[in-house]
Structures are given as C-alpha cells and as structure tokens.
Design a protein around this motif. Sequence first.
Motif, PDB file in Angstrom:
ATOM      1  N   LEU A 113       0.816  -1.206   0.000  1.00  0.00           N
ATOM      2  CA  LEU A 113       0.000   0.000   0.000  1.00  0.00           C
ATOM      3  C   LEU A 113       0.855   1.264   0.000  1.00  0.00           C
ATOM      4  N   ASN A 114       0.282   2.311  -0.523  1.00  0.00           N
ATOM      5  CA  ASN A 114       0.888   3.642  -0.513  1.00  0.00           C
ATOM      6  C   ASN A 114       0.112   4.501   0.474  1.00  0.00           C
ATOM      7  N   LEU A 115       0.626   4.584   1.697  1.00  0.00           N
ATOM      8  CA  LEU A 115      -0.076   5.327   2.744  1.00  0.00           C
ATOM      9  C   LEU A 115       0.056   6.825   2.495  1.00  0.00           C
ATOM     10  N   LYS A 116      -1.090   7.465   2.275  1.00  0.00           N
ATOM     11  CA  LYS A 116      -1.103   8.889   1.929  1.00  0.00           C
ATOM     12  C   LYS A 116      -1.275   9.789   3.155  1.00  0.00           C
ATOM     13  N   VAL A 117      -2.195   9.399   4.043  1.00  0.00           N
ATOM     14  CA  VAL A 117      -2.540  10.243   5.189  1.00  0.00           C
ATOM     15  C   VAL A 117      -2.716   9.376   6.433  1.00  0.00           C
ATOM     16  N   ALA A 118      -2.156   9.831   7.549  1.00  0.00           N
ATOM     17  CA  ALA A 118      -2.419   9.247   8.867  1.00  0.00           C
ATOM     18  C   ALA A 118      -3.163  10.309   9.663  1.00  0.00           C
ATOM     19  N   VAL A 119      -4.395  10.000  10.053  1.00  0.00           N
ATOM     20  CA  VAL A 119      -5.270  11.008  10.659  1.00  0.00           C
ATOM     21  C   VAL A 119      -5.643  10.605  12.076  1.00  0.00           C
ATOM     22  N   ASN A 120      -5.665  11.582  12.960  1.00  0.00           N
ATOM     23  CA  ASN A 120      -6.150  11.376  14.323  1.00  0.00           C
ATOM     24  C   ASN A 120      -7.526  12.003  14.466  1.00  0.00           C
ATOM     25  N   THR A 121      -8.446  11.265  15.088  1.00  0.00           N
ATOM     26  CA  THR A 121      -9.798  11.784  15.261  1.00  0.00           C
ATOM     27  C   THR A 121      -9.869  12.895  16.311  1.00  0.00           C
ATOM     28  N   HIS A 122      -8.825  13.001  17.147  1.00  0.00           N
ATOM     29  CA  HIS A 122      -8.721  14.094  18.122  1.00  0.00           C
ATOM     30  C   HIS A 122      -7.355  13.992  18.793  1.00  0.00           C
ATOM     31  N   ASP A 126      -4.899   9.177  26.204  1.00  0.00           N
ATOM     32  CA  ASP A 126      -4.545   7.894  26.809  1.00  0.00           C
ATOM     33  C   ASP A 126      -3.421   7.156  26.095  1.00  0.00           C
ATOM     34  N   HIS A 127      -2.954   7.703  24.981  1.00  0.00           N
ATOM     35  CA  HIS A 127      -1.826   7.105  24.277  1.00  0.00           C
ATOM     36  C   HIS A 127      -1.181   8.159  23.394  1.00  0.00           C
ATOM     37  N   ILE A 128       0.024   7.871  22.942  1.00  0.00           N
ATOM     38  CA  ILE A 128       0.726   8.780  22.030  1.00  0.00           C
ATOM     39  C   ILE A 128       0.536   8.282  20.601  1.00  0.00           C
ATOM     40  N   THR A 129       0.200   9.197  19.714  1.00  0.00           N
ATOM     41  CA  THR A 129       0.039   8.849  18.317  1.00  0.00           C
ATOM     42  C   THR A 129       1.392   8.526  17.679  1.00  0.00           C
ATOM     43  N   SER A 130       1.359   7.705  16.645  1.00  0.00           N
ATOM     44  CA  SER A 130       2.601   7.377  15.930  1.00  0.00           C
ATOM     45  C   SER A 130       2.774   8.195  14.650  1.00  0.00           C
ATOM     46  N   THR A 131       1.882   9.160  14.403  1.00  0.00           N
ATOM     47  CA  THR A 131       1.929   9.858  13.116  1.00  0.00           C
ATOM     48  C   THR A 131       3.245  10.588  12.881  1.00  0.00           C
ATOM     49  N   GLY A 132       3.777  11.239  13.897  1.00  0.00           N
ATOM     50  CA  GLY A 132       5.017  11.987  13.717  1.00  0.00           C
ATOM     51  C   GLY A 132       6.186  11.084  13.374  1.00  0.00           C
TER      52      GLY A 132
END
Length: 295
Positions: A113-122, A126-132
């Motif tokens: 897959l070619n991941l284009k966008v990683a989005v957080n709903t808010h 309770d956890h750290i996002t991995s987007t960065g």
Amino acid sequence: MCSVISRVRPVQRALALTLRLRTSTEGSSYAAAERRRFCPGVSNDIHPLRAPSRSYCSRVALTQGLLFKQLFESESSTYTYLLADTETKEAILIDPVLETIDRDLKLIHELGLNLKVAVNTHCHADHITSTGLMKKRLVGLKSAISKLSGASADIHLSEGDKINFGKHYLTVRETPGHTDGCVTLVLGDQSMSFTGDALLIRGCGRTDFQQGCAKRLYESIHQKIFTLPDHCLVYPAHDYQGQTASTVGEERKFNPRLTKSVEEFVDIMNNLNLPKPKKIDISVPANLVCGVHEV
C-alpha cells in the motif's frame, strides 16, 4: 455470526480483522440480518482470530474496491483503522498508536500500500500517536487532525473536508464535546463512520477534561452522527468490552446515555467520577506536536 477469540500468547498484542468488501447483493442481504442481531455479524470467509479473552465481531460493508482492516492496541484499548483502494493501493490510517508502529508499517508494506494520510480523530489523552514518527519512516506521508484541536499536523481538517484515497474518500464531520477537536470520519457512501471518542459502542467519550462539554457532545452526536443512515457502521476509537462495531441505528435505539434527554445526559456525564487517564500528562503534550515530543 461472531468470531469468538480466546487465549493467545502474550506477545500477540494486536489483532486485525480484514474485510474485502463484496457486492451490493451480499451487503443488502446482510443488512437485513444485522437488524435482528445485537452484534454485527462476521462474513463466512473470516477465520477466527485468537486473543486474550475478547470477542470480536465485524462484517462485510457495502463498498466495492475497499480494503479494510481493524487493528487493536491492548494497553489503551485503541482501535486503529486501515483503509485502502484495492486498485490504486492508496491508503489512509486512522488513530495509529506509537507502540504498534512496527506492526502497522509491516502490514502496509506486506499489502503493497501507498499510505497517503495518517489522521487522528482528536488529540488523544490515553496514548501517544505514531503519526510523527511514521512520517519519518514513510516518505510522502502526511498527518491530519482537526484545526480546532490546537495540534500541529500537515493537514488541518474542517467540517466537510474530504480525505481522498483512490476512488474513495472520507468526509469530516466535526463532533466536539469530548474535546474541541473531535471529528467523525464518514465513508463516501455513508456505509461506515469512524467516531473517535465521541460515540462509543453503547457509550460515549468522557467530558470532564480537555475542553469537554456534555451538552455539546450530546448535540454533536445527535446532529452529526445520528443523522447518518441506520445501517451505517460505527467504528469507535476504543472499546473496553470486546465489541468491535455497531450501527447508527443500534446506538440511536440502545445507547443507554444517548437515549436520555439532554438534561439527563448532562447529569450522567457530570457524575461519572472517573480517574484521569494514566498517560494524560505525557500523551497530550506529545500529541499536540504530532506525537514526537520526547519520543
């Protein structure tokens, strides 16, 4: 038909339910069946997965050419969702968790897959996002979050914005109340909705921190989510009871909090007396900067 999941080795912390979405004929016959069941069922070709003492249910949706995976992070009981166009291989990832970044990237690579966008709903508490961190490992990946969240990202989302991947897209509906920056992401044909912490299965997000407002949450859910079709699947950011999906019709009818009047709902929410999330003091500062603060 539910896949019942029992014990597994402790190292298996995440699990995925894969759905290759079928023809509308299959979908319509299933839609009739789901109205008779508390739990959305599982298609016949989904094999049971095994995990610690949890029951998982999922089902075939009505959209052709869509690859869908529901993934689970056990420490914070967070669901991460991977959606992709089966022809173009363009993909998006919803609410990824730092602890499962290797699992997610491995899956994306395996599926080509070619991941284009990683989005957080808010901005999660309770956890750290991995987007960065994920952006550092995937060239061209962009992060996204509501502009009202106060968090940094490549894309700041507003009401009505579309996140495109191949011939598919998600539409942004602003659903504040748990936080100011909560959004619900709705698939273009309104067969699926990703409700973050606003609407949970038979529950909702708490409203006692991070700009929370019970009245606003009630209005958001009733005006932005409960106006979707009854058959629209509800996929939340968390579940603590082993449930994986619901429908708008079910939640409108059976959600014990949201079937109350707004006054009763506000009273319920104001008297939950919940402990604060264990990781809030590190998660929120990190998530305000795309999850890369002191990581």
